[in-house]
Design a protein around this motif. Structure first.
Motif, PDB file in Angstrom:
ATOM      1  N   GLU A  92       0.829  -1.207   0.000  1.00 53.66           N
ATOM      2  CA  GLU A  92       0.000   0.000   0.000  1.00 53.66           C
ATOM      3  C   GLU A  92       0.862   1.256   0.000  1.00 53.66           C
ATOM      4  N   LEU A  93       2.046   1.202   0.665  1.00 51.79           N
ATOM      5  CA  LEU A  93       2.902   2.382   0.712  1.00 51.79           C
ATOM      6  C   LEU A  93       3.469   2.693  -0.664  1.00 51.79           C
ATOM      7  N   ALA A  94       3.792   1.666  -1.404  1.00 46.70           N
ATOM      8  CA  ALA A  94       4.304   1.892  -2.752  1.00 46.70           C
ATOM      9  C   ALA A  94       3.241   2.535  -3.633  1.00 46.70           C
ATOM     10  N   GLN A  95       1.991   2.144  -3.435  1.00 46.68           N
ATOM     11  CA  GLN A  95       0.912   2.734  -4.211  1.00 46.68           C
ATOM     12  C   GLN A  95       0.726   4.205  -3.886  1.00 46.68           C
ATOM     13  N   LEU A  96       1.173   4.597  -2.670  1.00 48.22           N
ATOM     14  CA  LEU A  96       1.068   6.008  -2.272  1.00 48.22           C
ATOM     15  C   LEU A  96       2.294   6.812  -2.689  1.00 48.22           C
ATOM     16  N   GLY A  97       3.184   6.207  -3.449  1.00 49.71           N
ATOM     17  CA  GLY A  97       4.357   6.925  -3.941  1.00 49.71           C
ATOM     18  C   GLY A  97       5.518   6.946  -2.958  1.00 49.71           C
ATOM     19  N   LEU A  98       5.586   5.972  -2.092  1.00 47.59           N
ATOM     20  CA  LEU A  98       6.681   5.895  -1.113  1.00 47.59           C
ATOM     21  C   LEU A  98       7.460   4.601  -1.312  1.00 47.59           C
ATOM     22  N   SER A  99       8.775   4.747  -1.343  1.00 49.97           N
ATOM     23  CA  SER A  99       9.658   3.580  -1.396  1.00 49.97           C
ATOM     24  C   SER A  99      10.269   3.425   0.003  1.00 49.97           C
TER      25      SER A  99
END
Length: 595
Positions: free
Chosen positions: A378-385
């Motif tokens: 879910e974090l990757a979908q929010l633009g966070l690596s």
């Protein structure tokens, strides 16, 4: 045929008794026998008569060289014959002391004839050396023959001060001999102060005193005694025919026996521990057979204490091939054995601790892997690596470092990192308590990072078993603003446009568990696309003997080289820049890259 080795004490004692009896029987066949001791005087004869075995009939009837009876006896005890004898018949003035003086050179220790010096009341106050031999009792002492004609108090001032003159006067007064009178002889000479212990023997001889003195121990005896004590060893000799035992002082010291009262072979058997009787029996069996045995380690009970001795022996063989005596040399290995036992116990304890630590490490690792989060898609979908890593200080230690990175129901991202004090399962347990407490508190609607940090501090302060801890707790909202609170933890590092800097810490509060009721403040930072935020625990930057700012500067320099890398690549580069030896404490890292 090899004899059977006795396996118990009583069997060994019976074996020794039987073998010694057989040895004495064999030796008695060729032994000379004194008839007077064995049978007494011949029947009908009187001691001193012509028929007495103690007298030669030809000698008894010899009228002497002048034919008018036996030779006259000398007043000094001689036979009155012989060239040069001072009391020989025909001497104008017979001197009964000349014979005594003539014997002094044959005495192997210092010897002198002393004449008393009396005061007006007839009391003996000193002695004059009238004759002496040439034997020195110590290298720094004069020989008696160099002291003739001088007062004893002058030539032996140390002996006079030690009460010797009074003891010698007692010999004259009582007529009783002086035996082994010890004097700690001390004398100041031109080359310095000297001391030795001398043993004096003396007997009255008419109105004079014949005295001898010798060192309590000669140089060879002193060296032997020193060697025995240094090497923890001693020696003994057993005369199998007479049954007598002679022990050195070292052997007396090992067995705690009085000097001159050694244990017999049978008493030694009683002192051997039951399990070691066969070894002691093997040694004695070979000695009684006249063989050279190998060494044996035998344990003895000495005044309730177990002592381990290494024994070697040597048989004394007569011309008939029979052993009539045996030499035993014993070295006390008790101290070495006890050291080996302690070392073995320490090794066993160390191995047990190692096994316990390994089990604890496996449990702690499994618990940590179950507790620490995986990175949500879910974090990757929010633009966070997001990437995280945990580095224990050593392979066998697992500590209380933790992190939390998860999406909350209100759309914010909880991003936190902390460090519970200690290592091992206890630290992991505290880490789990703090992390789960934070997870529960974070779901309360409308809360901010300062409130969460304050509540977590209250929980730790209320627990008497809790220890201190540090943490950074923050929220990352949809606008990429990171609002965070700090409880005694190192500030995060921000990598932006090739420059790395630490976030401001003016709002930093105390460690968890120190100040109940403290309200923690927050600070905010707006993240831009391409920024890399690095959270870490103090194990990454603390070094013994260095200021923590030096460690932070070093980490910032490494972070600069991570510009343009995603979060996992950045962590890999950071970890590659440090060796395991660089980490003196556990380390946890969390990297967040915005896109």
């Amino acid at each position: 045929m090899t004899p059977l080795i006795p396996q118990d004490c009583e069997s060994l004692k019976r074996f020794i008794t039987r073998e010694v009896a057989a040895l004495r029987k064999a030796a008695r066949r060729d032994a000379g026998v004194r008839l007077d001791d064995e049978h007494g005087p011949a029947p009908g004869s009187e001691p001193g008569s012509a028929a007495s075995p103690d007298h030669d009939s030809d000698t008894a009837s010899d009228p002497g060289p002048r034919g008018d009876g036996p030779a006259a006896a000398c007043a000094c005890g001689g036979d009155g014959e012989g060239a040069g004898h001072a009391c020989a018949d025909g001497a104008p003035e017979a001197d009964p002391w000349a014979c005594v003086c003539a014997t002094l050179p044959a005495i192997p220790v210092s010897a002198a004839l002393l004449a008393p010096v009396r005061d007006e009341e007839g009391r003996t106050v000193d002695f004059t050396v009238q004759a002496g031999n040439h034997v020195r009792s110590a290298q720094w002492l004069d020989a008696p023959d160099r002291q003739i004609g001088r007062r004893l108090s002058k030539v032996q001032p140390g002996a006079a001060a030690g009460g010797l003159i009074g003891a010698l006067a007692g010999v004259l007064g009582t007529g009783r001999a002086l035996q082994g009178h010890a004097v700690d002889y001390t004398e100041q000479r031109s080359d310095g102060l000297h001391r030795t212990q001398l043993l004096y023997d003396a007997a009255s001889c008419g109105d004079k005193v014949l005295a001898t003195w010798r060192p309590a121990r000669n140089r060879t005896e002193l060296l032997s005694l020193d060697a025995q004590y240094i090497a923890s060893m001693g020696w003994g000799t057993c005369d199998l025919l007479s049954g007598s035992m002679i022990w050195s002082e070292g052997l007396h010291a090992i067995f705690r026996t009085e000097a001159g009262r050694p244990l017999s072979l049978l008493e030694l058997c009683d002192a051997v521990l039951l399990d070691d009787v066969p070894r002691f029996a093997r040694l004695l069996t070979r000695l009684l057979d006249g063989e050279e045995p190998g060494g044996e380690e035998v344990r003895f009970s000495v005044l309730g204490e177990v002592r381990t001795l290494h024994l070697v022996g040597h048989p004394v063989i007569a011309r008939d091939g029979l052993p009539w005596a045996m030499h035993l040399i014993a070295r006390d290995l008790t101290a070495q054995v006890r050291s080996r036992q302690k070392l073995a116990a320490t090794r066993l304890q160390t191995e047990q601790l190692r096994e316990e630590a390994a089990v604890e490490r496996r449990v702690a690792t499994a618990l940590r892997e179950a507790l620490l989060p995986a990175h949500s898609a879910e974090l990757a979908q929010l633009g966070l690596s997001v990437a995280a890593a945990y580095l224990p200080a050593e392979s066998e230690a697992v500590g209380g470092d933790w992190y939390k990175c998860r999406l909350l129901p209100d759309g914010r991202i909880l991003l936190a990192i902390g460090d519970a004090c200690g290592h091992g399962l206890n630290a992991v347990a505290r880490m789990a308590q703090q992390r789960h407490a934070l997870a529960g508190l974070a779901h309360a609607p409308g809360t901010h990072a300062g409130q969460l940090t304050t509540w977590l501090n209250e929980l730790l302060c209320a627990d008497p078993a809790a220890e201190t801890a540090t943490a950074i707790i923050g929220h990352l909202d949809a606008a990429r603003t990171y609002r965070w609170a700090c409880a005694g933890h190192p500030a995060p590092l921000l990598l932006r446009d090739g420059q790395a800097s630490a976030l401001g810490t003016e709002h930093r509060g105390p460690l968890f568990g120190l100040l109940p009721g403290h309200e923690y403040a927050t600070a905010s930072v707006d993240l831009r696309p391409g920024d890399l935020l690095l959270l870490y625990t103090d194990g990454m930057v603390e070094r013994r003997g260095e200021d923590i700012t030096e460690g932070i500067d070093a980490l910032r320099s490494v972070l600069v080289t991570c510009d343009g890398l995603d979060s996992q690549e950045a962590l890999d580069r950071i970890m590659a820049a440090y060796t395991p030896e660089d980490h003196e404490d556990d380390t946890c890292l969390v990297a967040v890259r915005t896109t």
